[in-house]
Design a protein around this motif. Structure first.
Motif, PDB file in Angstrom:
ATOM      1  N   GLU A 160       0.837  -1.204   0.000  1.00  0.00           N
ATOM      2  CA  GLU A 160       0.000   0.000   0.000  1.00  0.00           C
ATOM      3  C   GLU A 160       0.871   1.253   0.000  1.00  0.00           C
ATOM      4  OE1 GLU A 160      -3.276   2.248   2.818  1.00  0.00           O
ATOM      5  OE2 GLU A 160      -3.088   0.072   2.897  1.00  0.00           O
ATOM      6  N   PRO A 161       0.680   2.124  -0.989  1.00  0.00           N
ATOM      7  CA  PRO A 161       1.498   3.336  -1.068  1.00  0.00           C
ATOM      8  C   PRO A 161       0.918   4.453  -0.204  1.00  0.00           C
ATOM      9  CG  PRO A 161      -0.019   3.284  -2.892  1.00  0.00           C
ATOM     10  CD  PRO A 161      -0.280   2.025  -2.092  1.00  0.00           C
TER      11      PRO A 161
ATOM     12  N   ASN B  11      -5.497  -4.700  -5.119  1.00  0.00           N
ATOM     13  CA  ASN B  11      -5.531  -6.032  -5.709  1.00  0.00           C
ATOM     14  C   ASN B  11      -4.142  -6.340  -6.248  1.00  0.00           C
ATOM     15  OD1 ASN B  11      -8.311  -6.583  -5.258  1.00  0.00           O
ATOM     16  ND2 ASN B  11      -8.797  -5.113  -6.893  1.00  0.00           N
ATOM     17  N   GLU B  12      -3.980  -7.510  -6.846  1.00  0.00           N
ATOM     18  CA  GLU B  12      -2.646  -7.939  -7.267  1.00  0.00           C
ATOM     19  C   GLU B  12      -1.993  -6.965  -8.236  1.00  0.00           C
ATOM     20  OE1 GLU B  12      -0.387 -11.767  -9.348  1.00  0.00           O
ATOM     21  OE2 GLU B  12      -2.548 -11.845  -8.919  1.00  0.00           O
ATOM     22  N   ASN B  13      -2.768  -6.488  -9.220  1.00  0.00           N
ATOM     23  CA  ASN B  13      -2.182  -5.624 -10.242  1.00  0.00           C
ATOM     24  C   ASN B  13      -2.922  -4.285 -10.371  1.00  0.00           C
ATOM     25  OD1 ASN B  13      -0.032  -7.339 -11.117  1.00  0.00           O
ATOM     26  ND2 ASN B  13      -1.551  -8.596 -12.185  1.00  0.00           N
ATOM     27  N   SER B  14      -3.546  -3.842  -9.318  1.00  0.00           N
ATOM     28  CA  SER B  14      -4.204  -2.537  -9.365  1.00  0.00           C
ATOM     29  C   SER B  14      -4.476  -2.019  -7.955  1.00  0.00           C
ATOM     30  CB  SER B  14      -5.515  -2.614 -10.151  1.00  0.00           C
ATOM     31  OG  SER B  14      -6.480  -3.364  -9.433  1.00  0.00           O
ATOM     32  N   TRP B  15      -4.571  -0.711  -7.854  1.00  0.00           N
ATOM     33  CA  TRP B  15      -5.046  -0.056  -6.644  1.00  0.00           C
ATOM     34  C   TRP B  15      -6.311   0.705  -7.009  1.00  0.00           C
ATOM     35  CZ3 TRP B  15       0.488   2.255  -6.381  1.00  0.00           C
ATOM     36  CH2 TRP B  15       1.365   1.330  -5.796  1.00  0.00           C
TER      37      TRP B  15
ATOM     38  N   PRO C 201       5.717   4.914  -5.083  1.00  0.00           N
ATOM     39  CA  PRO C 201       4.788   3.778  -5.149  1.00  0.00           C
ATOM     40  C   PRO C 201       5.419   2.399  -4.997  1.00  0.00           C
ATOM     41  CG  PRO C 201       5.086   4.791  -7.305  1.00  0.00           C
ATOM     42  CD  PRO C 201       5.720   5.706  -6.319  1.00  0.00           C
ATOM     43  N   GLY C 202       6.689   2.225  -5.375  1.00  0.00           N
ATOM     44  CA  GLY C 202       7.321   0.915  -5.242  1.00  0.00           C
ATOM     45  C   GLY C 202       6.904  -0.078  -6.302  1.00  0.00           C
ATOM     46  N   ARG C 203       5.925   0.284  -7.104  1.00  0.00           N
ATOM     47  CA  ARG C 203       5.466  -0.529  -8.232  1.00  0.00           C
ATOM     48  C   ARG C 203       5.387   0.366  -9.458  1.00  0.00           C
ATOM     49  NH1 ARG C 203       1.913  -4.822  -6.937  1.00  0.00           N
ATOM     50  NH2 ARG C 203       1.869  -5.220  -9.187  1.00  0.00           N
ATOM     51  N   HIS C 204       5.611  -0.214 -10.619  1.00  0.00           N
ATOM     52  CA  HIS C 204       5.502   0.564 -11.850  1.00  0.00           C
ATOM     53  C   HIS C 204       4.028   0.744 -12.199  1.00  0.00           C
ATOM     54  CE1 HIS C 204       6.413   2.230 -15.726  1.00  0.00           C
ATOM     55  NE2 HIS C 204       5.703   1.289 -16.342  1.00  0.00           N
TER      56      HIS C 204
ATOM     57  N   PRO D  26       2.777  -6.204 -13.680  1.00  0.00           N
ATOM     58  CA  PRO D  26       2.883  -7.437 -12.863  1.00  0.00           C
ATOM     59  C   PRO D  26       4.159  -7.423 -12.045  1.00  0.00           C
ATOM     60  CG  PRO D  26       2.210  -7.941 -15.111  1.00  0.00           C
ATOM     61  CD  PRO D  26       2.591  -6.496 -15.100  1.00  0.00           C
ATOM     62  N   MET D  27       4.073  -7.970 -10.830  1.00  0.00           N
ATOM     63  CA  MET D  27       5.260  -8.062  -9.972  1.00  0.00           C
ATOM     64  C   MET D  27       6.226  -9.071 -10.560  1.00  0.00           C
ATOM     65  SD  MET D  27       3.623  -7.915  -6.142  1.00  0.00           S
ATOM     66  CE  MET D  27       5.260  -7.849  -5.412  1.00  0.00           C
ATOM     67  N   ASP D  28       7.522  -8.792 -10.415  1.00  0.00           N
ATOM     68  CA  ASP D  28       8.539  -9.715 -10.912  1.00  0.00           C
ATOM     69  C   ASP D  28       8.459 -11.027 -10.137  1.00  0.00           C
ATOM     70  OD1 ASP D  28       9.444  -7.817 -12.659  1.00  0.00           O
ATOM     71  OD2 ASP D  28      10.982  -7.053 -11.275  1.00  0.00           O
ATOM     72  N   ILE D  29       8.602 -12.124 -10.864  1.00  0.00           N
ATOM     73  CA  ILE D  29       8.618 -13.443 -10.222  1.00  0.00           C
ATOM     74  C   ILE D  29      10.042 -13.800  -9.865  1.00  0.00           C
ATOM     75  CG2 ILE D  29       8.099 -15.884 -10.518  1.00  0.00           C
ATOM     76  CD1 ILE D  29       5.947 -15.052 -12.515  1.00  0.00           C
TER      77      ILE D  29
END
Length: 322
Positions: free
Chosen positions: A25-26, A250-254, A278-281, A318-321
Protein backbone atom coordinates in the motif's frame (compact mmCIF):
# COMPACT_ATOMS: atom_id res chain seq x y z
CA UNK A 1 -13.74 -23.48 24.30
CA UNK A 2 -13.58 -25.14 20.88
CA UNK A 3 -15.92 -22.45 19.47
CA UNK A 4 -13.74 -19.71 20.92
CA UNK A 5 -10.59 -21.30 19.46
CA UNK A 6 -12.25 -21.65 16.07
CA UNK A 7 -13.27 -17.96 16.13
CA UNK A 8 -9.71 -16.99 17.02
CA UNK A 9 -8.23 -19.02 14.17
CA UNK A 10 -10.80 -17.60 11.72
CA UNK A 11 -9.97 -14.07 12.83
CA UNK A 12 -6.25 -14.68 12.39
CA UNK A 13 -6.75 -16.06 8.89
CA UNK A 14 -8.92 -13.07 7.96
CA UNK A 15 -6.30 -10.68 9.33
CA UNK A 16 -3.59 -12.47 7.37
CA UNK A 17 -5.59 -12.14 4.17
CA UNK A 18 -6.18 -8.41 4.70
CA UNK A 19 -2.55 -7.77 5.62
CA UNK A 20 -1.42 -9.66 2.52
CA UNK A 21 -3.44 -7.34 0.28
CA UNK A 22 -1.98 -4.20 1.84
CA UNK A 23 1.70 -5.17 1.83
CA UNK A 24 2.47 -2.73 -0.97
CA UNK A 25 0.00 0.00 0.00
CA UNK A 26 1.50 3.34 -1.07
CA UNK A 27 1.18 6.72 0.61
CA UNK A 28 -1.61 8.45 -1.28
CA UNK A 29 -2.64 12.04 -0.63
CA UNK A 30 -4.42 14.96 -2.23
CA UNK A 31 -1.86 17.71 -2.82
CA UNK A 32 -2.26 20.91 -0.83
CA UNK A 33 -2.06 22.90 -4.08
CA UNK A 34 -2.60 22.07 -7.74
CA UNK A 35 0.20 19.98 -9.29
CA UNK A 36 1.68 19.53 -5.80
CA UNK A 37 3.28 22.96 -5.82
CA UNK A 38 4.68 24.36 -2.59
CA UNK A 39 2.61 27.56 -2.41
CA UNK A 40 -0.01 29.57 -4.28
CA UNK A 41 -0.42 33.19 -5.35
CA UNK A 42 -3.56 34.98 -6.53
CA UNK A 43 -3.02 38.39 -8.10
CA UNK A 44 -6.13 40.47 -7.48
CA UNK A 45 -6.74 43.95 -8.88
CA UNK A 46 -9.27 46.24 -7.23
CA UNK A 47 -11.89 48.59 -8.69
CA UNK A 48 -11.70 47.82 -12.45
CA UNK A 49 -9.25 50.52 -13.54
CA UNK A 50 -8.52 51.13 -17.22
CA UNK A 51 -4.83 50.35 -16.62
CA UNK A 52 -5.79 46.83 -15.65
CA UNK A 53 -6.68 46.30 -19.31
CA UNK A 54 -4.03 48.42 -21.01
CA UNK A 55 -1.04 47.53 -18.79
CA UNK A 56 -1.78 44.54 -16.56
CA UNK A 57 -3.57 42.26 -19.02
CA UNK A 58 -0.68 42.13 -21.54
CA UNK A 59 1.78 41.31 -18.75
CA UNK A 60 -0.40 38.54 -17.33
CA UNK A 61 -0.88 37.07 -20.81
CA UNK A 62 2.87 37.28 -21.47
CA UNK A 63 3.62 35.29 -18.31
CA UNK A 64 0.76 32.82 -18.70
CA UNK A 65 -0.88 34.01 -15.46
CA UNK A 66 -4.60 34.44 -14.80
CA UNK A 67 -5.66 37.30 -12.54
CA UNK A 68 -8.74 38.24 -10.55
CA UNK A 69 -10.25 41.65 -11.25
CA UNK A 70 -12.73 43.03 -8.72
CA UNK A 71 -15.30 45.04 -10.68
CA UNK A 72 -17.67 47.81 -9.55
CA UNK A 73 -20.43 48.05 -12.15
CA UNK A 74 -21.36 51.58 -11.09
CA UNK A 75 -17.87 52.83 -11.98
CA UNK A 76 -18.23 51.39 -15.48
CA UNK A 77 -21.74 52.79 -15.96
CA UNK A 78 -20.54 56.30 -14.99
CA UNK A 79 -17.22 55.91 -16.82
CA UNK A 80 -15.33 59.15 -17.34
CA UNK A 81 -12.29 57.50 -18.88
CA UNK A 82 -10.41 55.97 -15.96
CA UNK A 83 -12.29 52.67 -15.73
CA UNK A 84 -12.75 49.52 -17.74
CA UNK A 85 -15.57 49.28 -20.27
CA UNK A 86 -17.99 46.35 -20.40
CA UNK A 87 -16.51 45.08 -23.71
CA UNK A 88 -13.07 45.05 -22.06
CA UNK A 89 -14.45 43.18 -19.06
CA UNK A 90 -16.00 40.61 -21.41
CA UNK A 91 -12.75 40.21 -23.36
CA UNK A 92 -10.76 39.64 -20.18
CA UNK A 93 -13.27 37.04 -18.98
CA UNK A 94 -13.05 35.24 -22.33
CA UNK A 95 -9.27 35.04 -21.88
CA UNK A 96 -9.81 33.13 -18.63
CA UNK A 97 -9.34 35.90 -16.10
CA UNK A 98 -11.76 36.11 -13.19
CA UNK A 99 -14.04 39.15 -13.31
CA UNK A 100 -15.72 39.25 -9.95
CA UNK A 101 -17.80 41.29 -7.52
CA UNK A 102 -16.48 44.33 -5.64
CA UNK A 103 -20.00 45.76 -5.02
CA UNK A 104 -21.92 48.03 -7.38
CA UNK A 105 -20.73 51.45 -6.13
CA UNK A 106 -17.86 50.73 -3.66
CA UNK A 107 -19.44 51.89 -0.39
CA UNK A 108 -18.39 50.87 3.09
CA UNK A 109 -20.78 47.94 3.35
CA UNK A 110 -20.72 47.97 7.16
CA UNK A 111 -22.58 51.31 7.07
CA UNK A 112 -25.51 50.10 4.94
CA UNK A 113 -28.79 48.60 6.05
CA UNK A 114 -29.59 45.04 5.00
CA UNK A 115 -31.58 45.94 1.89
CA UNK A 116 -28.93 48.38 0.65
CA UNK A 117 -26.29 45.74 1.24
CA UNK A 118 -28.20 43.09 -0.71
CA UNK A 119 -28.71 45.56 -3.58
CA UNK A 120 -24.98 46.36 -3.77
CA UNK A 121 -24.12 42.68 -4.05
CA UNK A 122 -26.93 41.41 -6.26
CA UNK A 123 -26.98 44.33 -8.71
CA UNK A 124 -23.29 43.85 -9.43
CA UNK A 125 -23.65 40.06 -9.73
CA UNK A 126 -26.46 40.54 -12.25
CA UNK A 127 -24.51 43.07 -14.30
CA UNK A 128 -21.44 40.85 -14.52
CA UNK A 129 -23.57 37.84 -15.48
CA UNK A 130 -25.30 39.86 -18.21
CA UNK A 131 -22.08 41.33 -19.62
CA UNK A 132 -19.79 38.28 -19.41
CA UNK A 133 -22.15 35.30 -19.27
CA UNK A 134 -20.50 34.20 -16.01
CA UNK A 135 -21.93 34.61 -12.52
CA UNK A 136 -19.29 35.78 -10.02
CA UNK A 137 -18.44 33.16 -7.41
CA UNK A 138 -16.24 35.31 -5.15
CA UNK A 139 -16.51 38.70 -3.48
CA UNK A 140 -14.12 41.45 -2.41
CA UNK A 141 -15.12 43.91 0.33
CA UNK A 142 -14.68 47.61 -0.51
CA UNK A 143 -12.13 49.14 1.85
CA UNK A 144 -11.62 45.58 3.17
CA UNK A 145 -14.47 46.41 5.57
CA UNK A 146 -16.94 43.77 6.74
CA UNK A 147 -18.84 42.61 9.80
CA UNK A 148 -20.82 39.46 10.54
CA UNK A 149 -23.87 40.53 8.50
CA UNK A 150 -21.77 41.62 5.51
CA UNK A 151 -19.77 38.40 5.67
CA UNK A 152 -22.94 36.31 5.81
CA UNK A 153 -24.62 37.96 2.81
CA UNK A 154 -21.50 38.32 0.66
CA UNK A 155 -20.52 34.68 1.25
CA UNK A 156 -23.88 33.20 0.29
CA UNK A 157 -23.59 30.99 -2.82
CA UNK A 158 -19.92 31.89 -3.17
CA UNK A 159 -16.69 29.93 -3.19
CA UNK A 160 -14.94 32.52 -1.06
CA UNK A 161 -14.49 36.18 -0.15
CA UNK A 162 -11.27 38.11 0.26
CA UNK A 163 -10.59 38.39 3.99
CA UNK A 164 -6.79 38.47 3.85
CA UNK A 165 -4.50 40.27 1.44
CA UNK A 166 -0.96 41.48 0.83
CA UNK A 167 -0.84 45.03 -0.50
CA UNK A 168 1.43 45.60 -3.49
CA UNK A 169 1.91 49.15 -4.76
CA UNK A 170 3.61 52.41 -3.81
CA UNK A 171 5.77 51.00 -1.02
CA UNK A 172 6.74 47.82 -2.86
CA UNK A 173 10.38 47.17 -3.65
CA UNK A 174 12.07 44.20 -5.33
CA UNK A 175 13.51 43.20 -1.94
CA UNK A 176 10.10 43.23 -0.22
CA UNK A 177 8.47 41.22 -2.99
CA UNK A 178 11.36 38.72 -3.00
CA UNK A 179 10.90 38.26 0.74
CA UNK A 180 7.15 37.75 0.28
CA UNK A 181 7.84 34.92 -2.16
CA UNK A 182 10.41 33.35 0.17
CA UNK A 183 7.95 33.50 3.07
CA UNK A 184 5.21 31.83 1.01
CA UNK A 185 7.53 29.05 -0.11
CA UNK A 186 8.73 28.51 3.46
CA UNK A 187 5.24 28.46 5.00
CA UNK A 188 3.59 26.72 2.01
CA UNK A 189 1.01 29.48 2.17
CA UNK A 190 -1.45 31.16 -0.17
CA UNK A 191 -0.60 34.78 -0.93
CA UNK A 192 -3.43 37.04 -2.08
CA UNK A 193 -1.97 40.16 -3.68
CA UNK A 194 -4.08 43.35 -3.51
CA UNK A 195 -3.18 45.78 -6.30
CA UNK A 196 -4.88 49.05 -7.30
CA UNK A 197 -3.26 51.68 -9.53
CA UNK A 198 -0.29 50.97 -11.79
CA UNK A 199 0.98 54.38 -12.95
CA UNK A 200 -1.80 56.49 -11.41
CA UNK A 201 -4.61 56.29 -8.90
CA UNK A 202 -4.68 54.84 -5.41
CA UNK A 203 -1.45 53.15 -4.26
CA UNK A 204 0.11 53.33 -7.73
CA UNK A 205 3.68 52.10 -8.17
CA UNK A 206 6.57 54.52 -8.02
CA UNK A 207 8.11 52.38 -10.77
CA UNK A 208 5.66 49.93 -12.45
CA UNK A 209 8.55 47.76 -13.64
CA UNK A 210 8.79 46.52 -10.04
CA UNK A 211 5.59 44.53 -10.65
CA UNK A 212 6.62 43.21 -14.06
CA UNK A 213 10.03 42.11 -12.76
CA UNK A 214 8.26 40.41 -9.85
CA UNK A 215 6.15 38.49 -12.39
CA UNK A 216 9.39 37.43 -14.12
CA UNK A 217 10.78 36.00 -10.87
CA UNK A 218 7.58 34.12 -10.07
CA UNK A 219 7.50 32.69 -13.60
CA UNK A 220 11.03 31.32 -13.13
CA UNK A 221 9.79 29.49 -10.01
CA UNK A 222 6.54 28.19 -11.48
CA UNK A 223 7.55 24.60 -10.70
CA UNK A 224 7.02 25.53 -7.05
CA UNK A 225 4.42 28.33 -7.23
CA UNK A 226 0.83 27.95 -8.43
CA UNK A 227 -0.52 31.24 -9.81
CA UNK A 228 -4.30 30.83 -9.86
CA UNK A 229 -7.33 33.07 -9.71
CA UNK A 230 -8.91 33.74 -6.36
CA UNK A 231 -11.83 31.49 -7.28
CA UNK A 232 -9.59 28.64 -8.41
CA UNK A 233 -7.44 28.60 -5.30
CA UNK A 234 -10.43 29.10 -2.97
CA UNK A 235 -12.29 26.19 -4.53
CA UNK A 236 -9.26 23.90 -4.63
CA UNK A 237 -8.08 24.49 -1.06
CA UNK A 238 -11.54 24.05 0.46
CA UNK A 239 -12.11 20.80 -1.43
CA UNK A 240 -8.64 19.58 -0.47
CA UNK A 241 -9.48 20.10 3.20
CA UNK A 242 -12.84 18.35 2.95
CA UNK A 243 -12.15 15.36 0.70
CA UNK A 244 -11.74 11.84 2.09
CA UNK A 245 -10.14 8.88 0.30
CA UNK A 246 -10.69 5.14 0.64
CA UNK A 247 -8.16 2.67 -0.73
CA UNK A 248 -8.07 -1.00 -1.67
CA UNK A 249 -5.37 -3.11 -3.32
CA UNK A 250 -5.53 -6.03 -5.71
CA UNK A 251 -2.65 -7.94 -7.27
CA UNK A 252 -2.18 -5.62 -10.24
CA UNK A 253 -4.20 -2.54 -9.36
CA UNK A 254 -5.05 -0.06 -6.64
CA UNK A 255 -8.47 1.51 -6.31
CA UNK A 256 -9.12 4.90 -4.72
CA UNK A 257 -12.62 6.17 -3.89
CA UNK A 258 -12.81 9.96 -3.40
CA UNK A 259 -15.62 11.27 -1.22
CA UNK A 260 -16.46 15.00 -1.20
CA UNK A 261 -19.64 16.59 0.15
CA UNK A 262 -19.53 20.11 -1.24
CA UNK A 263 -21.65 21.93 -3.82
CA UNK A 264 -20.06 20.70 -7.05
CA UNK A 265 -21.41 23.69 -8.96
CA UNK A 266 -19.16 25.89 -6.81
CA UNK A 267 -16.26 23.67 -5.78
CA UNK A 268 -15.54 22.16 -9.17
CA UNK A 269 -11.76 22.42 -9.50
CA UNK A 270 -9.93 19.20 -10.41
CA UNK A 271 -7.74 18.03 -7.54
CA UNK A 272 -4.21 16.63 -7.67
CA UNK A 273 -3.54 13.14 -6.33
CA UNK A 274 0.00 12.20 -5.33
CA UNK A 275 1.19 8.59 -5.04
CA UNK A 276 4.38 8.86 -3.02
CA UNK A 277 7.21 6.45 -3.91
CA UNK A 278 4.79 3.78 -5.15
CA UNK A 279 7.32 0.92 -5.24
CA UNK A 280 5.47 -0.53 -8.23
CA UNK A 281 5.50 0.56 -11.85
CA UNK A 282 2.22 2.31 -12.69
CA UNK A 283 1.05 1.60 -16.24
CA UNK A 284 -2.00 3.87 -16.28
CA UNK A 285 -4.70 5.65 -14.31
CA UNK A 286 -8.41 5.68 -15.15
CA UNK A 287 -11.45 7.35 -13.64
CA UNK A 288 -14.91 6.41 -14.92
CA UNK A 289 -13.31 4.85 -18.00
CA UNK A 290 -11.30 7.97 -18.84
CA UNK A 291 -7.52 7.67 -19.09
CA UNK A 292 -5.88 10.31 -16.87
CA UNK A 293 -2.53 11.89 -17.71
CA UNK A 294 0.17 11.11 -15.17
CA UNK A 295 3.32 13.04 -14.35
CA UNK A 296 6.38 11.61 -12.67
CA UNK A 297 7.87 14.03 -10.14
CA UNK A 298 11.02 12.81 -8.37
CA UNK A 299 9.85 9.47 -6.93
CA UNK A 300 6.16 10.37 -7.01
CA UNK A 301 3.32 9.88 -9.49
CA UNK A 302 0.99 12.89 -9.85
CA UNK A 303 -2.31 13.24 -11.71
CA UNK A 304 -5.46 15.36 -11.66
CA UNK A 305 -8.85 13.82 -10.95
CA UNK A 306 -12.49 14.78 -10.58
CA UNK A 307 -13.35 14.72 -6.86
CA UNK A 308 -16.96 13.84 -7.74
CA UNK A 309 -16.11 11.47 -10.57
CA UNK A 310 -16.19 8.09 -8.90
CA UNK A 311 -13.53 5.46 -8.34
CA UNK A 312 -9.99 5.79 -9.60
CA UNK A 313 -8.23 2.70 -10.95
CA UNK A 314 -4.42 2.69 -10.79
CA UNK A 315 -3.08 -0.10 -12.98
CA UNK A 316 0.21 -1.76 -12.02
CA UNK A 317 2.73 -3.78 -13.98
CA UNK A 318 2.88 -7.44 -12.86
CA UNK A 319 5.26 -8.06 -9.97
CA UNK A 320 8.54 -9.72 -10.91
CA UNK A 321 8.62 -13.44 -10.22
CA UNK A 322 11.73 -14.37 -8.18
Amino acid sequence: MRKTLLSFVTSMLLCSAICATTTHEPAIRVARYKHDKRCAISYTFDDGMKEHYTLVLPQLEKHGFKGTFWICGGFIENNKGGWLTWPQVKEMAEKGHEMSNHSWSHPDLTKLDRQQLIREIEKNDSALLEKTGLLPRTFCYPYNAYNEEVLELASAHQVGTRTQEYGIGTASTPEKLDQWIEDLLSSEGWGVAMIHGITEGYDAFAVPDVLWEHFDKVKIQEEQIWVGTFREVSAYTEAQKQIRLQFTENENSWTVWPELHLDKELFNEPLTLVVEKPGRHITGVWQDGKNLSIHVSADNIIFEFDPYGGEIQIKLAPMDIP
